[in-house]
Design a protein around this motif. Structure first.
Motif, PDB file in Angstrom:
ATOM      1  N   ILE A 121     -16.821  -1.412   7.813  1.00 14.61           N
ATOM      2  CA  ILE A 121     -16.733  -1.080   9.242  1.00 14.61           C
ATOM      3  C   ILE A 121     -15.351  -1.418   9.793  1.00 14.61           C
ATOM      4  O   ILE A 121     -14.746  -0.643  10.535  1.00 14.61           O
ATOM      5  N   LYS A 122     -14.844  -2.594   9.392  1.00 15.42           N
ATOM      6  CA  LYS A 122     -13.527  -3.015   9.869  1.00 15.42           C
ATOM      7  C   LYS A 122     -12.440  -2.039   9.431  1.00 15.42           C
ATOM      8  O   LYS A 122     -11.566  -1.663  10.217  1.00 15.42           O
ATOM      9  N   LYS A 123     -12.514  -1.599   8.179  1.00 19.25           N
ATOM     10  CA  LYS A 123     -11.510  -0.685   7.657  1.00 19.25           C
ATOM     11  C   LYS A 123     -11.647   0.704   8.267  1.00 19.25           C
ATOM     12  O   LYS A 123     -10.648   1.399   8.467  1.00 19.25           O
ATOM     13  N   LEU A 124     -12.894   1.121   8.566  1.00 18.07           N
ATOM     14  CA  LEU A 124     -13.094   2.426   9.200  1.00 18.07           C
ATOM     15  C   LEU A 124     -12.541   2.446  10.622  1.00 18.07           C
ATOM     16  O   LEU A 124     -12.023   3.462  11.085  1.00 18.07           O
ATOM     17  N   LYS A 125     -12.640   1.313  11.307  1.00 16.12           N
ATOM     18  CA  LYS A 125     -12.182   1.232  12.692  1.00 16.12           C
ATOM     19  C   LYS A 125     -10.675   0.999  12.795  1.00 16.12           C
ATOM     20  O   LYS A 125     -10.069   1.316  13.825  1.00 16.12           O
ATOM     21  N   THR A 126     -10.090   0.429  11.730  1.00 13.97           N
ATOM     22  CA  THR A 126      -8.666   0.107  11.762  1.00 13.97           C
ATOM     23  C   THR A 126      -7.823   1.327  11.379  1.00 13.97           C
ATOM     24  O   THR A 126      -8.052   1.927  10.339  1.00 13.97           O
ATOM     25  N   PRO A 127      -6.862   1.689  12.220  1.00 17.05           N
ATOM     26  CA  PRO A 127      -5.984   2.829  11.881  1.00 17.05           C
ATOM     27  C   PRO A 127      -5.252   2.569  10.562  1.00 17.05           C
ATOM     28  O   PRO A 127      -4.772   1.464  10.320  1.00 17.05           O
ATOM     29  N   VAL A 128      -5.197   3.562   9.721  1.00 16.22           N
ATOM     30  CA  VAL A 128      -4.535   3.424   8.429  1.00 16.22           C
ATOM     31  C   VAL A 128      -3.030   3.590   8.613  1.00 16.22           C
ATOM     32  O   VAL A 128      -2.577   4.601   9.158  1.00 16.22           O
ATOM     33  N   VAL A 129      -2.281   2.593   8.164  1.00 18.21           N
ATOM     34  CA  VAL A 129      -0.825   2.649   8.236  1.00 18.21           C
ATOM     35  C   VAL A 129      -0.284   2.743   6.816  1.00 18.21           C
ATOM     36  O   VAL A 129      -0.534   1.870   5.984  1.00 18.21           O
ATOM     37  N   ILE A 130       0.427   3.813   6.526  1.00 19.81           N
ATOM     38  CA  ILE A 130       0.995   4.014   5.197  1.00 19.81           C
ATOM     39  C   ILE A 130       2.315   3.249   5.118  1.00 19.81           C
ATOM     40  O   ILE A 130       3.288   3.583   5.782  1.00 19.81           O
ATOM     41  N   LYS A 131       2.344   2.209   4.308  1.00 22.24           N
ATOM     42  CA  LYS A 131       3.557   1.413   4.162  1.00 22.24           C
ATOM     43  C   LYS A 131       4.519   2.084   3.198  1.00 22.24           C
ATOM     44  O   LYS A 131       4.112   2.615   2.174  1.00 22.24           O
ATOM     45  N   LYS A 132       5.770   2.052   3.538  1.00 19.64           N
ATOM     46  CA  LYS A 132       6.794   2.586   2.668  1.00 19.64           C
ATOM     47  C   LYS A 132       7.214   1.523   1.662  1.00 19.64           C
ATOM     48  O   LYS A 132       7.135   0.324   1.952  1.00 19.64           O
TER      49      LYS A 132
END
Length: 203
Positions: free
Chosen positions: A87-98
């Motif tokens: 649930i936490k990961k679904l709610k957290t915006p995904v940030v693609i790290k370079k």
């Protein structure tokens, strides 16, 4: 070389197959945050495998009885943690790290991989099953070789996994990575729901 080391290698290879929720979590970390974060998380999981491998080796009968006695409690705990994580990961915006040139590993990722893996005590049942097939119980004085084998296989397996995922990441767009991350989160959440559902059905 000591035969127990090779039994540890076989055990480590089986435990490192990236099909369970923790393996998926390590893969998702690699794809979205980079190979250092993914490998750090995998190292935590490998450490847990070694710990459970030694516990099963030294106290195989006692460990089995303990796990079976508290099976419902442990499965409920695993299910709850996976649901919370999903649930936490679904709610957290995904940030693609370079990619970064700083050569350091994230200790927080290491402990997250270790914690998620160590509470999944069903893993020790898998280890006991593997040990039975490999007749590891009779190798009473070779626990160091066994632990070394599990660790070696885990590190090599996840080094390859991370490198392969990093290579294919070059051909994947950020939008697809975000969708894969959300899919991974949903699968982790599903694992948790299934675990809790099993508990409810068997009450």
């Amino acid at each position: 070389m000591n035969i127990t080391f090779f039994k540890g290698i076989i055990t480590g290879i089986i435990l490192s197959l990236p099909f369970g929720p923790v393996g998926l979590y390590c893969m998702e970390k690699t794809l979205t945050e980079g190979k250092k974060d993914g490998f750090s998380t995998a190292l935590g999981m490998i450490t847990s495998d070694v710990v459970y491998g030694l516990i099963a080796f030294f106290f195989i009968n006692q460990a089995e009885e303990f796990i079976l006695k508290y099976e419902f409690f442990f499965k409920a705990l695993v299910g709850l943690c996976l649901i919370i994580l999903g649930i936490k990961k679904l709610k957290t915006p995904v940030v693609i790290k370079k990619p970064t040139k700083i050569n350091e590993y994230n200790i927080q990722n290491y402990f997250s991989g270790f914690f998620l893996s160590i509470i999944n005590v069903t893993g020790i049942i898998t280890i006991i099953f593997i040990y039975t097939l490999l007749s590891v119980v009779g190798d009473a004085n070779n626990y160091i070789f066994l632990a070394a084998g599990i660790a070696t296989a885990g590190i090599i397996s996840w080094t390859i996994n991370v490198q392969v995922l990093t290579y294919f990441k070059k051909f994947i767009t950020d939008d697809l990575l975000i969708k894969l991350s959300k899919l991974s989160s949903f699968i982790i959440l599903t694992f948790g729901v299934i675990s809790l559902g099993y508990i409810v059905v068997n009450l």
